[in-house]
Motif scaffolding. Structure first.
Motif, PDB file in Angstrom:
ATOM      1  N   UNK A   1      15.797  21.081 -24.883  1.00 37.94           N
ATOM      2  CA  UNK A   1      15.909  22.484 -24.485  1.00 37.94           C
ATOM      3  C   UNK A   1      17.384  22.874 -24.571  1.00 37.94           C
ATOM      4  N   UNK A   2      17.836  23.124 -25.802  1.00 41.40           N
ATOM      5  CA  UNK A   2      19.227  23.526 -26.004  1.00 41.40           C
ATOM      6  C   UNK A   2      19.375  25.014 -25.740  1.00 41.40           C
ATOM      7  N   UNK A   3      20.598  25.416 -25.547  1.00 38.43           N
ATOM      8  CA  UNK A   3      20.945  26.828 -25.367  1.00 38.43           C
ATOM      9  C   UNK A   3      20.273  27.467 -24.153  1.00 38.43           C
ATOM     10  N   UNK A   4      19.974  26.669 -23.138  1.00 34.53           N
ATOM     11  CA  UNK A   4      19.421  27.210 -21.902  1.00 34.53           C
ATOM     12  C   UNK A   4      20.578  27.418 -20.937  1.00 34.53           C
TER      13      UNK A   4
ATOM     14  N   UNK B   1      10.315  28.500 -23.663  1.00 35.75           N
ATOM     15  CA  UNK B   1      10.650  27.889 -22.369  1.00 35.75           C
ATOM     16  C   UNK B   1      12.126  28.121 -22.080  1.00 35.75           C
ATOM     17  N   UNK B   2      12.980  27.891 -23.083  1.00 35.83           N
ATOM     18  CA  UNK B   2      14.413  28.122 -22.913  1.00 35.83           C
ATOM     19  C   UNK B   2      14.727  29.574 -22.595  1.00 35.83           C
ATOM     20  N   UNK B   3      14.025  30.502 -23.265  1.00 38.88           N
ATOM     21  CA  UNK B   3      14.237  31.920 -22.987  1.00 38.88           C
ATOM     22  C   UNK B   3      13.869  32.286 -21.563  1.00 38.88           C
ATOM     23  N   UNK B   4      12.776  31.720 -21.064  1.00 38.86           N
ATOM     24  CA  UNK B   4      12.346  32.007 -19.701  1.00 38.86           C
ATOM     25  C   UNK B   4      13.346  31.451 -18.687  1.00 38.86           C
ATOM     26  N   UNK B   5      13.798  30.208 -18.902  1.00 36.98           N
ATOM     27  CA  UNK B   5      14.748  29.590 -17.975  1.00 36.98           C
ATOM     28  C   UNK B   5      16.089  30.320 -17.992  1.00 36.98           C
TER      29      UNK B   5
END
Length: 168
Positions: free
Chosen positions: A102-105, A62-66
């Protein structure tokens, strides 16, 4: 809230994921436009990760997509928030899973607020740089004191002529 699984009449299997999303959205009385938007974001999320099922993915995906939306697609902050809301709905309501932090987004940056009204000094500074017809048009459009007083006098004079034709 656990909804009863409605079996697909043709195959006797569970409904597809996006149909389950639609079913949950309708039970919760979301608008049809929200339903379309959420389903579209969930579909984009699945395609972005090579058609993997969201049940096999988590916070990292999820974070990668955002982050991809903000960094590569340069979407607005509100668009990124909309995608996040759709994915949170998917995981919390449809898949019954809580997403941890959701860290690192990378978050999309909101543009700075631009003032809507110019101060009188700023208006004068703009008028100084205008000449001829352009200055007259600007003064009329922005209600410059001198121009608006002249217009008011002209309007009053026209009204007097209309009411008292013998005056002119």
């Amino acid at each position: 809230m656990q909804l009863p699984a409605v079996a697909d009449s043709s195959t006797g299997s569970q409904p597809k994921l996006l149909d389950r999303v639609r079913q949950h959205l309708r039970v919760k009385h979301y608008s049809i436009r929200t339903e379309q938007t959420y389903v579209d974001w969930i579909r984009r999320f699945i395609l972005f990760h090579g058609k993997r099922h969201p049940d096999s993915m988590g916070e990292e995906e999820v974070g990668g997509f955002l982050t991809h939306l903000a960094a590569d697609k340069h979407v607005a902050a509100s668009t990124q928030n909309q995608a996040l809301s759709a994915l949170l709905f998917l995981y919390q309501n449809v898949l019954d899973r809580k997403l941890d932090f959701l860290d690192n987004v990378e978050r999309a940056k909101r543009p700075p607020k631009v003032p809507v009204v110019l101060t009188p000094g700023e208006t004068r500074a703009v008028f100084v740089h205008l000449k001829g017809d352009y200055r007259l048009m600007a003064e009329l459009l922005y209600g410059h004191v001198k121009a608006s007083l002249t217009c008011r006098r002209q309007i009053r004079f026209c009204n007097v002529l209309r009411l008292c034709p013998s005056f002119g």
